[in-house]
Motif scaffolding. Sequence first.
Motif, PDB file in Angstrom:
ATOM      1  N   VAL A   1      12.139   8.812   2.424  1.00  0.00           N
ATOM      2  CA  VAL A   1      11.721   8.175   1.173  1.00  0.00           C
ATOM      3  C   VAL A   1      10.250   8.519   0.926  1.00  0.00           C
ATOM      4  O   VAL A   1       9.509   8.794   1.879  1.00  0.00           O
ATOM      5  N   ASN A   2       9.862   8.573  -0.346  1.00  0.00           N
ATOM      6  CA  ASN A   2       8.448   8.796  -0.677  1.00  0.00           C
ATOM      7  C   ASN A   2       7.833   7.477  -1.113  1.00  0.00           C
ATOM      8  O   ASN A   2       8.362   6.811  -2.003  1.00  0.00           O
ATOM      9  N   TYR A   3       6.722   7.135  -0.503  1.00  0.00           N
ATOM     10  CA  TYR A   3       6.072   5.849  -0.777  1.00  0.00           C
ATOM     11  C   TYR A   3       4.903   6.034  -1.745  1.00  0.00           C
ATOM     12  O   TYR A   3       4.108   6.965  -1.588  1.00  0.00           O
TER      13      TYR A   3
ATOM     14  N   ARG B   1       1.832   3.617  -3.621  1.00  0.00           N
ATOM     15  CA  ARG B   1       1.219   2.292  -3.730  1.00  0.00           C
ATOM     16  C   ARG B   1       0.654   2.134  -5.135  1.00  0.00           C
ATOM     17  O   ARG B   1      -0.223   2.905  -5.542  1.00  0.00           O
TER      18      ARG B   1
ATOM     19  N   LEU C   1       9.198  -2.011  -4.770  1.00  0.00           N
ATOM     20  CA  LEU C   1       9.189  -2.709  -3.485  1.00  0.00           C
ATOM     21  C   LEU C   1       8.207  -3.868  -3.588  1.00  0.00           C
ATOM     22  O   LEU C   1       7.037  -3.670  -3.914  1.00  0.00           O
ATOM     23  N   ALA C   2       8.690  -5.098  -3.347  1.00  0.00           N
ATOM     24  CA  ALA C   2       7.769  -6.255  -3.366  1.00  0.00           C
ATOM     25  C   ALA C   2       7.504  -6.623  -1.912  1.00  0.00           C
ATOM     26  O   ALA C   2       6.810  -5.898  -1.207  1.00  0.00           O
ATOM     27  N   GLY C   3       8.106  -7.697  -1.402  1.00  0.00           N
ATOM     28  CA  GLY C   3       7.900  -8.055   0.005  1.00  0.00           C
ATOM     29  C   GLY C   3       8.741  -7.208   0.950  1.00  0.00           C
ATOM     30  O   GLY C   3       8.438  -7.073   2.128  1.00  0.00           O
ATOM     31  N   GLY C   4       9.827  -6.667   0.407  1.00  0.00           N
ATOM     32  CA  GLY C   4      10.682  -5.783   1.202  1.00  0.00           C
ATOM     33  C   GLY C   4      11.621  -6.498   2.153  1.00  0.00           C
ATOM     34  O   GLY C   4      12.255  -5.865   2.982  1.00  0.00           O
TER      35      GLY C   4
ATOM     36  N   ILE D   1      14.112  -3.386   2.477  1.00  0.00           N
ATOM     37  CA  ILE D   1      13.935  -2.574   3.689  1.00  0.00           C
ATOM     38  C   ILE D   1      15.146  -2.703   4.630  1.00  0.00           C
ATOM     39  O   ILE D   1      15.666  -1.678   5.071  1.00  0.00           O
TER      40      ILE D   1
ATOM     41  N   ASP E   1       5.303   0.464  -4.375  1.00  0.00           N
ATOM     42  CA  ASP E   1       4.906  -0.802  -3.740  1.00  0.00           C
ATOM     43  C   ASP E   1       4.075  -1.655  -4.700  1.00  0.00           C
ATOM     44  O   ASP E   1       2.991  -1.238  -5.149  1.00  0.00           O
TER      45      ASP E   1
ATOM     46  N   HIS F   1       0.262  -4.664  -3.569  1.00  0.00           N
ATOM     47  CA  HIS F   1      -1.202  -4.626  -3.553  1.00  0.00           C
ATOM     48  C   HIS F   1      -1.790  -4.786  -4.954  1.00  0.00           C
ATOM     49  O   HIS F   1      -2.941  -4.408  -5.204  1.00  0.00           O
TER      50      HIS F   1
ATOM     51  N   ARG G   1       6.191 -12.681   3.907  1.00  0.00           N
ATOM     52  CA  ARG G   1       6.279 -11.402   3.189  1.00  0.00           C
ATOM     53  C   ARG G   1       7.107 -11.497   1.906  1.00  0.00           C
ATOM     54  O   ARG G   1       6.791 -10.848   0.915  1.00  0.00           O
TER      55      ARG G   1
END
Lengths: 265, 166
Positions: free
Chosen positions: A4-6, A8, A27-30, A34, A49, A52, A105
């Motif tokens: 996967v490519n992340y 932020r 993606l929030a808390g995951g 995940i 993500d 942040h 989280r």
Amino acid sequence: MYSVNYHRATSVADAVKKIKSGDAKFLAGGMTLIPAMKTRLAAPSDLVDLGHIAELKGIKVSGKTVTIGATTTHFDVANDEKLKKVCPALTHLASLIGDPAVRHRGTIGGSIANNDPAADYPSAMLALGATIVTNKRELAADKFFKGLFETALKDDEIVTAVTFTAPAKAGYAKFPNPASRYAMTGVFVTKGKDGVRAAVTGAGDDGVFRSKEIEAALTKKFEASALEGVSVPSKNLMGDIHASPEYRANLVVVMAKRAVAAANA
Amino acid sequence: MSEVTLVVNGRKVSGAVEDRTLLVHFLRENLNLTGTHVGCDTSQCGACVVHVDGKAVKSCTMLAVQASGSTVTTIEGLANGADLHPVQAAFKENHGLQCGFCTPGMIMTATDMIRRHPDGLDEATVRAELEGNICRCTGYHNIVKAILAASKTMSKASKSKANKAA
């Protein structure tokens, strides 16, 4: 987990830009995404993500008006003193989700955007008559939840906050699955200026729903005794190895009684 | 691949990892901090609990890249040299373990729990707060005893410190 490519995101606008790459997911808390990726039930090419982005975090209480930012964690909802004063049912609900590490989280926005049929928050949003605020529009909770894991959200739409007016009375009770702590049946009841609302999670075949039988009985008298002899049809309720539809139908009434007792306490 | 930079147990560390790398694997395989365990791999057992920015989280349910920029404490970072952390000492004293596999996660969860309840803990709270940590030897009784003992020592220590300061 597949590759996967992340990415932020630094702001909501940045997240909207980044979601355009491949088969991307926010993606929030995951805490759900995940594990789903680890078991390959989900395999997005990219993750954006939201964790942040400062503008998505925090709780505001002004009078009876409550606004909770989408990436506010369950831990922060459970422990917010101002929120506890105006709507203790919601802080109590948050304190029952998962376990302490998950609550550190997991986020309210992630929970409602995922709309797991056994998640706690959707029932609260529906019973509180909350408004779901996104980067595009404001939606009534009644129009937001569409079925199993389905919401009105478009692909590039992000829940930014939820907002509601704290009702005069509210209570939540759930019968947790002893292993996962997800609701096998959870009922959130409210009595506000627009009347009584009772939303059920963990039991509906098609996800969270309002129970008209419970609402009708509680409209007459907002007390547990008003639910004596009330029955909820088991048609359209979930049946699995944990509980049959009939068992869940009974749980709806039992949890509703406990929720009303908590609301009146 | 992404560059991940963290402060782990007070030491600045970095490394290039695949984006799908879980925090627990980064800790164990890149940093050789094998005290953090992988038990269930499904976010339920809590053997992988570490502190990220001061809060207990399951490191098997967080990507290393998500944690980049954060401060992480693992079981290796608790003791002060040869002196065990009060929670570690209490687990030893009360025999709060059998096979020991869940112990790192139990201790990290317990430390976080005590931090959030500075005025002390009771048994019911400890048991409820251990929701996310599974001991397959089922040795919960002594784990609970150890956490209660550590909570007592630590709240006493912080009170006497506060008294001295006053």
